[in-house]
Enzyme design. Structure first.
Site, PDB file in Angstrom:
ATOM      1  N   HIS A   9      -6.907  -2.381  10.748  1.00 49.26           N
ATOM      2  CA  HIS A   9      -6.666  -2.424   9.302  1.00 49.26           C
ATOM      3  C   HIS A   9      -5.490  -3.333   8.965  1.00 49.26           C
ATOM      4  O   HIS A   9      -4.570  -3.524   9.759  1.00 49.26           O
ATOM      5  CB  HIS A   9      -6.526  -1.025   8.687  1.00 49.26           C
ATOM      6  CG  HIS A   9      -5.276  -0.281   8.999  1.00 49.26           C
ATOM      7  ND1 HIS A   9      -5.225   1.090   9.118  1.00 49.26           N
ATOM      8  CD2 HIS A   9      -3.993  -0.685   9.206  1.00 49.26           C
ATOM      9  CE1 HIS A   9      -3.994   1.478   9.370  1.00 49.26           C
ATOM     10  NE2 HIS A   9      -3.231   0.426   9.426  1.00 49.26           N
ATOM     11  N   ASN A  29      -6.584   0.198  14.391  1.00 45.60           N
ATOM     12  CA  ASN A  29      -8.030   0.074  14.158  1.00 45.60           C
ATOM     13  C   ASN A  29      -8.381  -1.231  13.441  1.00 45.60           C
ATOM     14  O   ASN A  29      -9.486  -1.380  12.936  1.00 45.60           O
ATOM     15  CB  ASN A  29      -8.560   1.282  13.369  1.00 45.60           C
ATOM     16  CG  ASN A  29      -7.989   1.356  11.955  1.00 45.60           C
ATOM     17  OD1 ASN A  29      -7.138   0.544  11.584  1.00 45.60           O
ATOM     18  ND2 ASN A  29      -8.449   2.313  11.172  1.00 45.60           N
ATOM     19  N   GLU A  49      -9.228  -0.306   5.539  1.00 44.58           N
ATOM     20  CA  GLU A  49      -9.766   0.343   6.734  1.00 44.58           C
ATOM     21  C   GLU A  49     -11.088  -0.317   7.135  1.00 44.58           C
ATOM     22  O   GLU A  49     -11.680  -1.082   6.364  1.00 44.58           O
ATOM     23  CB  GLU A  49     -10.011   1.827   6.415  1.00 44.58           C
ATOM     24  CG  GLU A  49      -8.736   2.614   6.135  1.00 44.58           C
ATOM     25  CD  GLU A  49      -7.998   3.057   7.399  1.00 44.58           C
ATOM     26  OE1 GLU A  49      -7.791   2.224   8.299  1.00 44.58           O
ATOM     27  OE2 GLU A  49      -7.613   4.244   7.462  1.00 44.58           O
ATOM     28  N   ASP A  86       0.840  -1.211   0.000  1.00 37.45           N
ATOM     29  CA  ASP A  86       0.000   0.000   0.000  1.00 37.45           C
ATOM     30  C   ASP A  86       0.870   1.255   0.000  1.00 37.45           C
ATOM     31  O   ASP A  86       2.050   1.196   0.337  1.00 37.45           O
ATOM     32  CB  ASP A  86      -0.940   0.018   1.218  1.00 37.45           C
ATOM     33  CG  ASP A  86      -0.201  -0.132   2.544  1.00 37.45           C
ATOM     34  OD1 ASP A  86       1.035  -0.232   2.557  1.00 37.45           O
ATOM     35  OD2 ASP A  86      -0.882  -0.143   3.585  1.00 37.45           O
TER      36      ASP A  86
HETATM   37  P1  PGA Z   1       2.760  -0.019  12.577  1.00 37.18           P
HETATM   38  O1  PGA Z   1       1.548  -0.005  11.578  1.00 37.18           O
HETATM   39  O2  PGA Z   1       3.650  -1.136  12.134  1.00 37.18           O
HETATM   40  O3  PGA Z   1       3.420   1.296  12.420  1.00 37.18           O
HETATM   41  O4  PGA Z   1       2.203  -0.240  13.938  1.00 37.18           O
HETATM   42  C1  PGA Z   1       0.891  -1.196  11.289  1.00 37.18           C
HETATM   43  C2  PGA Z   1      -0.224  -0.910  10.327  1.00 37.18           C
HETATM   44  O5  PGA Z   1      -0.832   0.162  10.394  1.00 37.18           O
HETATM   45  O6  PGA Z   1      -0.509  -1.776   9.504  1.00 37.18           O
END
Ligand code: PGA
Length: 267
Positions: free
Chosen positions: A162, A160, A167, A91
């Protein structure tokens, strides 16, 4: 639950509601971030040794940094050969190029692709700057198919729920597409950059794309993720918690987490 990478699945009672999945995910709990990174690198290296010219997709963010360091070290020691592996990006923000401040691809280049000497021709960047992102997303899906499908999808877990930038509201059949980001995710990712404006939209591989991988590795670290880990792995499958759809992968899913991230799961 297992400890220190024995690789055995939790017992059925603790698995939560894995409906329609074949087999149960492997939940591996290790002592800390460093051990998580090593175990994650082991899984990646096993996958590429089994399929030296196969395709994998990899995440960005704070969680995978240690895994990349470990992979780069192994490449330099001659213990891992990525020379023929096709790398797909999970992404990135719409409109951002690696030259821009807020670019996830830039993080991947800095942490893995450049130090790991990954051949540029084997890297498939997610199309962030095309005039027609919808057509480009379809083309990205075709590239994955042409590469033989994903041998392994490595993913993190957002606060959250995701997965990549799927999302809340994202269902299990979603494919690569443009998505509106929640403010929470924009705030979370602002921490990767100093003062950069985080775009409101991203382009992300879909949950259906990720679920199509032959194996999925989810890596999670830290107490702050413990509750969302519990919901994701033992709660009902729901688009409110997009990661919960990965339960559909059954035995194709391995979750590697440190003790803090696993702390809300039942022993
Ligand atoms: P992070 O993000 O590794 O910075 O905790 C994980 C994500 O949002 O997929």
């Amino acid at each position: 639950m297992v400890d220190e990478g024995t690789g055995q699945a939790m017992d059925a009672e603790n698995q939560g509601s894995v409906v329609g999945a074949r087999g149960t995910p492997t939940l591996t709990v290790v002592r800390d971030y460093e051990a998580m990174s090593c175990r994650a690198a082991d899984v990646v290296v096993q996958a590429i040794q089994a399929h030296p010219d196969g395709a994998i997709t990899v995440p960005t963010g704070s969680t995978p940094s240690g895994m990349y360091q470990e992979l780069v070290d192994r490449i330099h020691r001659g213990d891992a050969d990525f020379s023929r592996v096709q790398i797909f990006c999970l992404d990135d923000y719409l409109g951002q190029t690696p030259e821009d401040e807020a670019s996830l691809t830039k993080l991947l280049i800095q942490e893995f692709l450049e130090p790991g000497d990954i051949p540029a021709e084997n890297v498939h960047f997610i199309p962030t700057t095309t005039a027609d992102p919808h057509a480009a997303a379809e083309q990205y899906e075709r590239e994955i198919v042409e590469a033989g499908g994903l041998e392994l999808a490595v993913v993190g877990l957002g606060p959250n729920g995701h997965i990549a930038f799927n999302e809340p509201g994202s269902g299990p059949d979603t494919r690569t597409r443009v998505i509106d980001l929640t403010q929470e995710s924009r705030d979370q990712n602002a921490a990767y950059y100093e003062g950069a404006e985080i775009p409101a939209q991203a382009i992300t591989m879909g949950l259906g794309t990720i679920l199509g991988a032959k194996r999925i590795l989810m890596i999670v670290s830290g107490q702050s993720k413990s509750e969302i880990v519990r919901e994701t792995l033992t709660g009902p499958m729901t688009s409110d918690v997009p990661g919960s759809w990965l339960q559909l992968a059954g035995a194709r899913l391995e979750v590697v987490m440190d003790k803090d991230a696993a702390s809300a799961l039942k022993e």
